[in-house]
Scaffold this active site. Structure first.
Site, PDB file in Angstrom:
ATOM      1  N   LYS A  38       0.859  -1.201   0.000  1.00 13.56           N
ATOM      2  CA  LYS A  38       0.000   0.000   0.000  1.00 13.56           C
ATOM      3  C   LYS A  38       0.891   1.245   0.000  1.00 13.56           C
ATOM      4  CE  LYS A  38      -3.811   2.022   2.737  1.00 13.56           C
ATOM      5  NZ  LYS A  38      -4.681   1.826   3.925  1.00 13.56           N
ATOM      6  N   SER A  75      -9.591  -0.702   7.456  1.00 16.67           N
ATOM      7  CA  SER A  75      -9.140  -0.499   6.077  1.00 16.67           C
ATOM      8  C   SER A  75      -8.440  -1.680   5.412  1.00 16.67           C
ATOM      9  CB  SER A  75      -8.206   0.711   6.012  1.00 16.67           C
ATOM     10  OG  SER A  75      -8.909   1.892   6.236  1.00 16.67           O
ATOM     11  N   SER A 115      -9.536   1.690   3.301  1.00 17.74           N
ATOM     12  CA  SER A 115      -8.758   2.464   2.368  1.00 17.74           C
ATOM     13  C   SER A 115      -7.699   1.665   1.595  1.00 17.74           C
ATOM     14  CB  SER A 115      -8.032   3.587   3.117  1.00 17.74           C
ATOM     15  OG  SER A 115      -7.101   3.053   4.045  1.00 17.74           O
TER      16      SER A 115
END
Lengths: 440, 64
Positions: free
Chosen positions: A77, A176, A152
């Site tokens: 990420k 997330s 997210s």
């Protein structure tokens, strides 16, 4: 490669039945085929990954020791530092053009032999939401690209679910990692607070931030989780297959809220399976979900505002609209309210600890609703309120989201298993045993 | 209530030199957020005992 489980892939790579370069090229081909529509990656950094894969193959040929993830591609990420690469946080207001060193968790993955394959899309600064006013488009759900893939850690979830990469790292401050896992039909593990190092990870809210792992099955997720930890930690992946007979598992029905009937039915089917495997189910009463969710949100608002205040003042338009709105909400929280929220948090943690004390783990729903259309801001905001994931960020307990089938609308169904501090092995075992029955 | 919240938001953003960061849609979001924050404050005050421990106890304990 995409048909192999992560565990089988790792064995094949360790034995030399597959080469790291070939596996990487298959991932890159898959990305080339699908990412034009799904936007999971901000940058694949393909040449760096090719060089690392070649090094892994050379090391094995030369008889050097190979780690448990030798040659396994893992995506990161893009709020987690990788040496030499930009950390963008999916924002015009990027964190750094070039990270000086790997985040500790990335260094640990490399030590285990992983090949780092690219940086994945996220909601700006791990908050905000799927936005169209950012430098890169939002990732889309591979089950239906018109829908939100959860966030997210959106790109990490999409990359794994679409078979672009066997595993990915995410961060989880309010669900997330587990949200994209449930929305995309894969596994997402958020370990206990600070079990995986946050060094080199750009924060959203330091007292709630966790690093987590996404993979297609629990066994693969556990293998990567083990590699993320500091050397010497007990391996979770070695103890997954065991009887659930006699385990005491709490059922938090109160977190089911107004869940979609089909999601609720899938949750109840898992309870039946747990009973069939010999687990003893017990009803757990906790305060309303809203108490956990609202307390979490206030703490995120206060802590994220503290991080971004100066940039908001100096170049506000560097942030997308959604992020600006969410972060600015922290400008209205005074210190006494923040401290009161932390005190309330401790009260809620105490109630969760008391509920967990006689139990081995608890189970509850993950999402109350199916992923909304990605261009429907109002529905997406609603789905963020209709979930039971933030609870375990607030309390810091480990939690795993596992897929439990496909709904009639063609979208995945998922549930959560959570446990004691240090109980990652237990929740992974329960998830793994359920997955053996439900199928992948 | 929304009007007074709206005035409070405008004043606070001006004090913090954050007025340029907002739009009407953001101010609408902030109004809802502020109402939610106040609702939580009221619930916390109702649930937590006022004198059961110093508000900072959790910080002192975490630093031991």
């Amino acid at each position: 490669m995409t048909d192999l489980s992560l565990v089988d892939l790792s064995y094949a790579l360790q034995r030399g039945d597959l080469s790291a370069v070939d596996v990487l090229e298959q991932c890159l081909a898959r990305i080339a085929e699908r990412d034009g529509d799904l936007h999971a990656f901000i940058d694949t950094h393909a040449e760096d990954a090719r060089a690392e894969a070649a090094e892994r193959d050379k090391a094995r040929r030369n008889g050097l020791p190979v780690g448990p993830l030798h040659g396994v591609p893992v995506a990161i990420k893009d709020n987690i530092n990788v040496a030499g690469w930009a950390t963008t946080a999916h924002s015009h207001a990027i964190v750094t053009e070039r990270a000086n060193e790997d985040a500790r968790v990335v260094a640990n993955l490399r030590r285990a032999g992983a090949v780092i394959l690219g940086k994945t899309a996220l909601h700006e600064y791990a908050t905000g939401g799927p936005s169209f006013d950012l430098p890169w488009p939002p990732a889309r759900n591979p089950w239906d690209p018109s829908r939100h893939p959860g966030g997210s850690s959106s790109g990490s979830g999409v990359a794994v679910a679409a078979g672009m990469v066997p595993a990915a790292l995410g961060t989880d401050t309010a669900g997330s990692v587990r949200h994209p896992a449930t929305a995309c039909g894969i596994v997402g593990l958020k370990p206990g607070y600070d079990v995986i190092s946050r060094r080199g990870v750009f924060p959203l809210a330091q007292t709630l931030d966790h690093v987590g792992v996404l993979a297609r099955d629990v066994a693969g997720c556990a293998l990567v989780y083990d590699a993320c930890r500091e050397p010497g930690a007990a391996a979770v992946s070695a103890t997954l297959s065991r009887s659930l007979h006699g385990l005491r598992i709490g059922v938090i029905e109160g977190f089911s809220g107004d869940a979609d009937a089909e999601i609720l039915a899938a949750f109840r089917r898992q309870l039946t399976l747990l009973k069939d495997m010999g687990a003893c189910l017990e009803v757990v009463d906790l305060p309303p979900l809203a108490d956990f969710a609202d307390c979490t949100r206030l703490i995120i608002e206060a802590e994220s505002y503290a991080i971004h205040r100066s940039t908001l003042q100096s170049k506000p338009k560097a942030f997308g609209m959604r992020t600006r709105a969410k972060v600015l909400a922290g400008a209205f929280i005074d210190a006494s309210t923040y401290l009161q929220a932390q005190k309330f948090r401790r009260h809620l943690i105490g109630l969760m600890e008391a509920a967990l004390a006689p139990l081995d783990a608890v189970v509850c729903i993950s999402s109350h609703a199916f992923p909304a259309r990605i261009d429907d801001d109002a529905m997406i905001d609603q789905t963020y309120n209709r979930q039971a994931r933030t609870v375990f960020n607030l309390t810091g307990h480990p939690a795993i989201a596992i897929p439990v089938g496909i709904a009639s609308c063609g979208l995945p169904l998922g549930i959560q298993v959570a446990g004691h501090h240090g109980g990652e092995a237990m929740i992974c075992t329960i998830g793994h045993m359920l997955q053996q029955l439900v199928g992948r | 209530m929304n009007d007074s919240v709206g005035r409070h938001i405008a004043q606070r953003l001006a004090d913090l030199e954050l007025g340029d960061a907002t739009t009407p849609a953001i101010r609408e979001y902030l109004t809802a957020a502020l109402i939610r924050q106040r609702d939580l404050e009221a619930r916390m005050a109702h649930i937590l005992e006022p004198d059961d421990e110093p508000a900072l106890a959790f910080i002192w304990e975490s630093e031991r």
